[in-house]
Scaffold this motif. Sequence first.
Motif, PDB file in Angstrom:
ATOM      1  N   ASP A  45      25.376   4.338  59.797  1.00  0.00           N
ATOM      2  CA  ASP A  45      25.975   4.796  58.558  1.00  0.00           C
ATOM      3  C   ASP A  45      24.955   4.751  57.420  1.00  0.00           C
ATOM      4  O   ASP A  45      24.599   3.683  56.925  1.00  0.00           O
ATOM      5  CB  ASP A  45      27.193   3.928  58.246  1.00  0.00           C
ATOM      6  CG  ASP A  45      27.947   4.429  57.025  1.00  0.00           C
ATOM      7  OD1 ASP A  45      27.549   5.474  56.476  1.00  0.00           O
ATOM      8  OD2 ASP A  45      28.923   3.779  56.644  1.00  0.00           O
ATOM      9  N   ALA A  46      24.499   5.937  57.026  1.00  0.00           N
ATOM     10  CA  ALA A  46      23.519   6.016  55.945  1.00  0.00           C
ATOM     11  C   ALA A  46      24.091   5.516  54.630  1.00  0.00           C
ATOM     12  O   ALA A  46      23.363   4.997  53.780  1.00  0.00           O
ATOM     13  CB  ALA A  46      23.023   7.452  55.794  1.00  0.00           C
ATOM     14  N   SER A  47      25.396   5.666  54.428  1.00  0.00           N
ATOM     15  CA  SER A  47      26.006   5.210  53.176  1.00  0.00           C
ATOM     16  C   SER A  47      25.878   3.699  53.010  1.00  0.00           C
ATOM     17  O   SER A  47      25.613   3.202  51.921  1.00  0.00           O
ATOM     18  CB  SER A  47      27.485   5.618  53.130  1.00  0.00           C
ATOM     19  OG  SER A  47      27.603   7.018  53.051  1.00  0.00           O
ATOM     20  N   SER A  48      26.077   2.965  54.108  1.00  0.00           N
ATOM     21  CA  SER A  48      25.944   1.512  54.039  1.00  0.00           C
ATOM     22  C   SER A  48      24.521   1.104  53.709  1.00  0.00           C
ATOM     23  O   SER A  48      24.288   0.176  52.919  1.00  0.00           O
ATOM     24  CB  SER A  48      26.386   0.876  55.357  1.00  0.00           C
ATOM     25  OG  SER A  48      27.769   1.094  55.575  1.00  0.00           O
ATOM     26  N   MET A  49      23.546   1.816  54.283  1.00  0.00           N
ATOM     27  CA  MET A  49      22.151   1.515  53.973  1.00  0.00           C
ATOM     28  C   MET A  49      21.823   1.875  52.529  1.00  0.00           C
ATOM     29  O   MET A  49      21.074   1.169  51.855  1.00  0.00           O
ATOM     30  CB  MET A  49      21.224   2.280  54.926  1.00  0.00           C
ATOM     31  CG  MET A  49      21.312   1.835  56.379  1.00  0.00           C
ATOM     32  SD  MET A  49      20.999   0.057  56.591  1.00  0.00           S
ATOM     33  CE  MET A  49      19.389  -0.102  55.848  1.00  0.00           C
ATOM     34  N   TYR A  50      22.395   2.964  52.042  1.00  0.00           N
ATOM     35  CA  TYR A  50      22.207   3.356  50.641  1.00  0.00           C
ATOM     36  C   TYR A  50      22.740   2.259  49.719  1.00  0.00           C
ATOM     37  O   TYR A  50      22.078   1.862  48.750  1.00  0.00           O
ATOM     38  CB  TYR A  50      22.938   4.671  50.390  1.00  0.00           C
ATOM     39  CG  TYR A  50      22.883   5.184  48.971  1.00  0.00           C
ATOM     40  CD1 TYR A  50      21.940   6.124  48.588  1.00  0.00           C
ATOM     41  CD2 TYR A  50      23.802   4.748  48.013  1.00  0.00           C
ATOM     42  CE1 TYR A  50      21.894   6.612  47.281  1.00  0.00           C
ATOM     43  CE2 TYR A  50      23.764   5.222  46.710  1.00  0.00           C
ATOM     44  CZ  TYR A  50      22.814   6.150  46.345  1.00  0.00           C
ATOM     45  OH  TYR A  50      22.776   6.619  45.061  1.00  0.00           O
ATOM     46  N   VAL A  72      17.632   5.304  55.197  1.00  0.00           N
ATOM     47  CA  VAL A  72      18.608   6.325  54.806  1.00  0.00           C
ATOM     48  C   VAL A  72      18.033   7.715  55.041  1.00  0.00           C
ATOM     49  O   VAL A  72      18.678   8.586  55.645  1.00  0.00           O
ATOM     50  CB  VAL A  72      19.000   6.165  53.322  1.00  0.00           C
ATOM     51  CG1 VAL A  72      19.886   7.330  52.871  1.00  0.00           C
ATOM     52  CG2 VAL A  72      19.730   4.848  53.095  1.00  0.00           C
ATOM     53  N   VAL A  73      16.810   7.936  54.565  1.00  0.00           N
ATOM     54  CA  VAL A  73      16.214   9.263  54.653  1.00  0.00           C
ATOM     55  C   VAL A  73      15.867   9.620  56.095  1.00  0.00           C
ATOM     56  O   VAL A  73      15.911  10.793  56.478  1.00  0.00           O
ATOM     57  CB  VAL A  73      14.983   9.348  53.722  1.00  0.00           C
ATOM     58  CG1 VAL A  73      14.258  10.673  53.886  1.00  0.00           C
ATOM     59  CG2 VAL A  73      15.417   9.166  52.268  1.00  0.00           C
ATOM     60  N   SER A  74      15.554   8.621  56.918  1.00  0.00           N
ATOM     61  CA  SER A  74      15.317   8.923  58.333  1.00  0.00           C
ATOM     62  C   SER A  74      16.603   9.377  59.012  1.00  0.00           C
ATOM     63  O   SER A  74      16.577  10.196  59.935  1.00  0.00           O
ATOM     64  CB  SER A  74      14.747   7.695  59.049  1.00  0.00           C
ATOM     65  OG  SER A  74      15.719   6.679  59.185  1.00  0.00           O
ATOM     66  N   MET A  75      17.756   8.858  58.554  1.00  0.00           N
ATOM     67  CA  MET A  75      19.044   9.263  59.103  1.00  0.00           C
ATOM     68  C   MET A  75      19.560  10.551  58.474  1.00  0.00           C
ATOM     69  O   MET A  75      20.232  11.343  59.125  1.00  0.00           O
ATOM     70  CB  MET A  75      20.072   8.146  58.893  1.00  0.00           C
ATOM     71  CG  MET A  75      19.850   6.911  59.741  1.00  0.00           C
ATOM     72  SD  MET A  75      21.180   5.710  59.512  1.00  0.00           S
ATOM     73  CE  MET A  75      20.562   4.781  58.117  1.00  0.00           C
ATOM     74  N   LEU A  85      15.882   8.297  44.302  1.00  0.00           N
ATOM     75  CA  LEU A  85      15.673   6.857  44.122  1.00  0.00           C
ATOM     76  C   LEU A  85      14.335   6.413  44.712  1.00  0.00           C
ATOM     77  O   LEU A  85      13.689   5.503  44.171  1.00  0.00           O
ATOM     78  CB  LEU A  85      16.823   6.080  44.766  1.00  0.00           C
ATOM     79  CG  LEU A  85      18.156   6.153  44.021  1.00  0.00           C
ATOM     80  CD1 LEU A  85      19.270   5.536  44.861  1.00  0.00           C
ATOM     81  CD2 LEU A  85      18.079   5.448  42.666  1.00  0.00           C
ATOM     82  N   GLN A  86      13.903   7.035  45.800  1.00  0.00           N
ATOM     83  CA  GLN A  86      12.575   6.717  46.341  1.00  0.00           C
ATOM     84  C   GLN A  86      11.495   6.982  45.303  1.00  0.00           C
ATOM     85  O   GLN A  86      10.585   6.171  45.112  1.00  0.00           O
ATOM     86  CB  GLN A  86      12.301   7.548  47.601  1.00  0.00           C
ATOM     87  CG  GLN A  86      12.973   7.044  48.856  1.00  0.00           C
ATOM     88  CD  GLN A  86      12.541   7.836  50.074  1.00  0.00           C
ATOM     89  OE1 GLN A  86      12.466   9.068  50.028  1.00  0.00           O
ATOM     90  NE2 GLN A  86      12.252   7.151  51.162  1.00  0.00           N
ATOM     91  N   PRO A 299      24.684   7.718  41.999  1.00  0.00           N
ATOM     92  CA  PRO A 299      25.739   6.783  42.429  1.00  0.00           C
ATOM     93  C   PRO A 299      25.214   5.387  42.720  1.00  0.00           C
ATOM     94  O   PRO A 299      24.183   5.212  43.364  1.00  0.00           O
ATOM     95  CB  PRO A 299      26.294   7.438  43.697  1.00  0.00           C
ATOM     96  CG  PRO A 299      25.997   8.888  43.532  1.00  0.00           C
ATOM     97  CD  PRO A 299      24.684   8.959  42.803  1.00  0.00           C
ATOM     98  N   VAL A 300      25.964   4.401  42.239  1.00  0.00           N
ATOM     99  CA  VAL A 300      25.643   3.007  42.531  1.00  0.00           C
ATOM    100  C   VAL A 300      25.952   2.692  43.985  1.00  0.00           C
ATOM    101  O   VAL A 300      25.230   1.944  44.643  1.00  0.00           O
ATOM    102  CB  VAL A 300      26.450   2.073  41.606  1.00  0.00           C
ATOM    103  CG1 VAL A 300      26.163   0.603  41.929  1.00  0.00           C
ATOM    104  CG2 VAL A 300      26.129   2.361  40.154  1.00  0.00           C
ATOM    105  N   SER A 301      27.030   3.266  44.494  1.00  0.00           N
ATOM    106  CA  SER A 301      27.438   3.004  45.878  1.00  0.00           C
ATOM    107  C   SER A 301      28.182   4.209  46.420  1.00  0.00           C
ATOM    108  O   SER A 301      28.577   5.113  45.669  1.00  0.00           O
ATOM    109  CB  SER A 301      28.336   1.758  45.948  1.00  0.00           C
ATOM    110  OG  SER A 301      29.526   1.969  45.204  1.00  0.00           O
TER     111      SER A 301
END
Length: 336
Positions: A45-50, A72-75, A85-86, A299-301
């Motif tokens: 889940d990329a959202s959780s990593m974000y 996140v970006v790899s997924m 953000l990077q 987005p914060v989350s």
Amino acid sequence: MTRVTRRFKLAAAATVAVAAIGGGVIGTMPVLGNHDVVPVATTLDASSMYNDAQKKFAAGDVAGGLAALKQVVSMAPADAEAIALQAIWSDQLGDSSGVQGALSKLSMMNPQLATIARNIISGVEAAAKIVPDTTPKTVAGRPTIVILGYGLNGNGKMAPELVNRVRAGKAQAEVSTTAPIVVTGGAPKSGVTEASAMQKWLVDNGVDASRITTEDKSGSTVANAQNTAAILQRTGVRDIILITSPNHIRRAAADFAATGLRVVGTLTTSTELSRYAATLPKERQTGIRVEATRTAKIPVSRQPGALPQNLPDAGPGLIPEIGGKLLELLGTGSSK
């Protein structure tokens, strides 16, 4: 049976393509001869990593946050917010190649977000260099004076520091005689907002009421910047002279820059002026950088499993194209 199998394979390929764009990555999808494709999948889940990255940035763990964004970006290679953000946080570490690499990708995917990221990076850099002072400035062009609010007393009266801010704003208005003025601040006490109290003080002290616009909805510096920017954008104004306290000016300047406004001058009260005589070193810029990203509405989350909000336009041919390439990998050479 062959056509059914092929349709299933195409659907499976499309699922992988969508997952790769949106952030859910399918672990494995083996081919069993020429019969069926049996998905054996692990969804990351990329959202959780974000969310993890954003928590790390807020805690000051910039390297940890960037490591999470890399995952996140790899997924989800098309996650524009993660790439923005990077760029923003690579700048915090002084990684110019990381900044430029992220901005180059972002410029192709989402030029508007790339501009926002650049505004944050340059805005934080400029804000960190501000040394507060109490001398009104002569500023070229057509700037607007923006005076930031400060909490009122319970009876709706202005606190001493707010009086100091409007007094500084009046001094600037006497130098920039044609500049409009925005007073910004909501947070009403006894039915009085910060903006209305500031407006009344300025008018009572000789400033023409026609010069003053009130922004009376905001309850934070982030909202001050967002709401003031919305007002000024309708009139085509970009340049502002920012008036606030020494302990607030850098954070406020970074926030206003994140909205696309240009802070072309600053003026502060004299409160604890000597404490802020040195510029802000890189290691102490994380707080204003975090808040600038909030002001820019990055987005914060995210909800776990949610797709990013800034995906590029896939176009009508993207999924079949990616699906076709995946079908080749799945060994489906037959067109029957």
